[in-house]
Scaffold this active site. Structure first.
Site, PDB file in Angstrom:
ATOM      1  N   ASN A  34       0.936  -1.076   0.016  1.00  0.00           N
ATOM      2  CA  ASN A  34      -0.046  -0.098  -0.031  1.00  0.00           C
ATOM      3  C   ASN A  34       0.825   1.123  -0.027  1.00  0.00           C
ATOM      4  OD1 ASN A  34      -1.872   1.975   0.484  1.00  0.00           O
ATOM      5  ND2 ASN A  34      -2.451   1.327   2.565  1.00  0.00           N
TER       6      ASN A  34
ATOM      7  N   LYS B 137       0.021   4.197  -0.232  1.00  0.00           N
ATOM      8  CA  LYS B 137      -0.638   5.335   0.432  1.00  0.00           C
ATOM      9  C   LYS B 137      -0.140   6.599  -0.494  1.00  0.00           C
ATOM     10  CE  LYS B 137       0.032   3.363   4.733  1.00  0.00           C
ATOM     11  NZ  LYS B 137       0.142   3.297   6.286  1.00  0.00           N
TER      12      LYS B 137
ATOM     13  N   HIS C 208      -9.287   1.567   4.721  1.00  0.00           N
ATOM     14  CA  HIS C 208      -8.285   1.612   5.584  1.00  0.00           C
ATOM     15  C   HIS C 208      -8.416   2.627   6.487  1.00  0.00           C
ATOM     16  CE1 HIS C 208      -4.023   2.763   6.410  1.00  0.00           C
ATOM     17  NE2 HIS C 208      -3.686   1.550   5.806  1.00  0.00           N
TER      18      HIS C 208
ATOM     19  N   GLU D  40      -6.602   5.067   7.569  1.00  0.00           N
ATOM     20  CA  GLU D  40      -6.478   6.363   7.412  1.00  0.00           C
ATOM     21  C   GLU D  40      -7.520   6.970   6.581  1.00  0.00           C
ATOM     22  OE1 GLU D  40      -2.623   5.613   5.378  1.00  0.00           O
ATOM     23  OE2 GLU D  40      -1.685   5.176   7.323  1.00  0.00           O
TER      24      GLU D  40
ATOM     25  N   GLU E 133      -5.408  -4.473  10.471  1.00  0.00           N
ATOM     26  CA  GLU E 133      -4.403  -3.635  10.813  1.00  0.00           C
ATOM     27  C   GLU E 133      -4.570  -2.796  12.146  1.00  0.00           C
ATOM     28  OE1 GLU E 133      -2.396  -2.472   6.838  1.00  0.00           O
ATOM     29  OE2 GLU E 133      -3.970  -1.300   7.274  1.00  0.00           O
TER      30      GLU E 133
ATOM     31  N   GLY F 111       2.791   2.303  10.644  1.00  0.00           N
ATOM     32  CA  GLY F 111       3.686   3.599  10.453  1.00  0.00           C
ATOM     33  C   GLY F 111       4.478   3.873  11.774  1.00  0.00           C
TER      34      GLY F 111
ATOM     35  N   SER G 176       3.479  -1.962  10.164  1.00  0.00           N
ATOM     36  CA  SER G 176       4.982  -2.079  10.501  1.00  0.00           C
ATOM     37  C   SER G 176       5.547  -3.462   9.983  1.00  0.00           C
ATOM     38  CB  SER G 176       5.177  -1.725  11.860  1.00  0.00           C
ATOM     39  OG  SER G 176       5.132  -0.297  12.060  1.00  0.00           O
TER      40      SER G 176
HETATM   41  P1  13P Z   1       3.104   0.337   7.599  1.00  0.00           P
HETATM   42  O1  13P Z   1       3.798  -0.767   7.067  1.00  0.00           O
HETATM   43  O2  13P Z   1       3.878   1.576   7.262  1.00  0.00           O
HETATM   44  O3  13P Z   1       3.155   0.594   9.036  1.00  0.00           O
HETATM   45  O4  13P Z   1       1.610   0.797   7.124  1.00  0.00           O
HETATM   46  C1  13P Z   1       0.782  -0.362   6.974  1.00  0.00           C
HETATM   47  C2  13P Z   1      -0.539   0.025   6.303  1.00  0.00           C
HETATM   48  O5  13P Z   1      -1.179   0.925   6.749  1.00  0.00           O
HETATM   49  C3  13P Z   1      -0.647  -1.032   5.146  1.00  0.00           C
HETATM   50  O6  13P Z   1      -2.117  -0.474   4.695  1.00  0.00           O
END
Ligand code: 13P
Length: 255
Positions: free
Chosen positions: A13, A15, A98, A100, A170, A176, A216
């Site tokens: 992903n 982002k 997601h 976010e 997640e 992150g 992560s």
């Molecule tokens: P990270 O791997 O950067 O923690 O992000 C995970 C994520 O949100 C994947 O959708």
């Protein structure tokens, strides 16, 4: 992972990262590194990078996904992209719900359900994200929370259509932050989600569903997380922006 009954999927992903030219460069670097994978390899990229990603990945084992889609086919929705458009481009996967999007863009369980159904109607495979915040974990409501998110997201989705759904667990506190869930924590919640799927549909549907862990996951911890029976892959943020790291995760899922 239980590869005999379900597909292992490693999905990146990206982002809001990478321009079209950077997309071309990164996928060209990744292609040879993941070519021997014994798992599905997917890259979910920003809308403006989809064309470049499809061109760069042509003829390889990398499939391309989007990071969101709208809940209508077309209409007066300035700034949005519908699954009809994604499908015509050649997109195969789409991430829905997601954290976010839930946190910054007002996404709710109800809009997640609407978007998911619309994407499935266009034959896209949906990566549905669920997960608790740190506060919710500390309140002891992780199981209830992910069950509720999963049930509302899949409301009115047939057993047949659910075959095109992948769930990504997640935990918001692990995204992150460099703070990964332990493999036992990941396993526990992925198993809870599988039980919820059995409850909604049946045990065959639950056993066949790919449930990923995300938060992560990186080149160092992927082996351990993916060794768990209910963790069928990963949804990778930061580490999917580095060809070498991403390929190490793909190799871990190929074992
Ligand atoms: P990270 O791997 O950067 O923690 O992000 C995970 C994520 O949100 C994947 O959708």
């Amino acid at each position: 992972m239980k590869k005999t009954v379900r597909e292992a999927i490693i999905a990146g992903n990206w982002k809001m990262n990478k321009t079209p030219s950077e997309t071309k460069a990164l996928i060209s670097e990744m292609k040879p590194l993941v070519s021997g994978a014994d798992c599905k390899v997917v890259l979910c990229v920003p809308f403006v990078d989809i064309d470049a990603a499809l061109n760069a990945s042509a003829g390889s084992n990398i499939e391309i996904g989007a990071e969101n889609c709208h809940f209508e086919k077309s209409g007066a929705f300035t700034g949005e992209v519908s699954p009809v458009m994604l499908k015509e481009m050649g997109v195969k996967y789409v991430i829905i719900g997601h954290s976010e999007r839930r946190q910054y863009f007002g996404e709710t369980d109800v809009t997640v359900n609407k978007r998911l159904k619309n994407a499935l109607e266009e034959d896209l495979k949906v990566i549905l994200c669920v997960g608790e915040t740190l506060e919710q974990r500390e309140q002891g409501i992780t199981a209830e929370l992910v069950a509720m998110q999963t049930k509302i997201a899949l409301f009115d989705v047939s057993k047949e259509a659910a075959k095109n759904v992948i769930i990504a667990y997640e935990p918001v506190w692990a995204i992150g932050t460099g703070k990964t869930a332990t493999s036992d924590q990941a396993e526990e919640v992925c198993a809870i989600i599988r039980d919820v799927i059995a409850d909604i549909y049946d045990s065959d549907t639950a056993e066949g569903m790919t449930i990923q862990y995300g938060g992560s996951m990186n080149a160092k911890n992927a082996d351990e997380l993916l060794s768990k029976v209910n963790v069928d892959g990963g949804l990778i943020g930061g580490a999917s922006l580095k060809a070498e790291d991403f390929s190490i995760i793909v190799k871990a899922a190929s074992k």
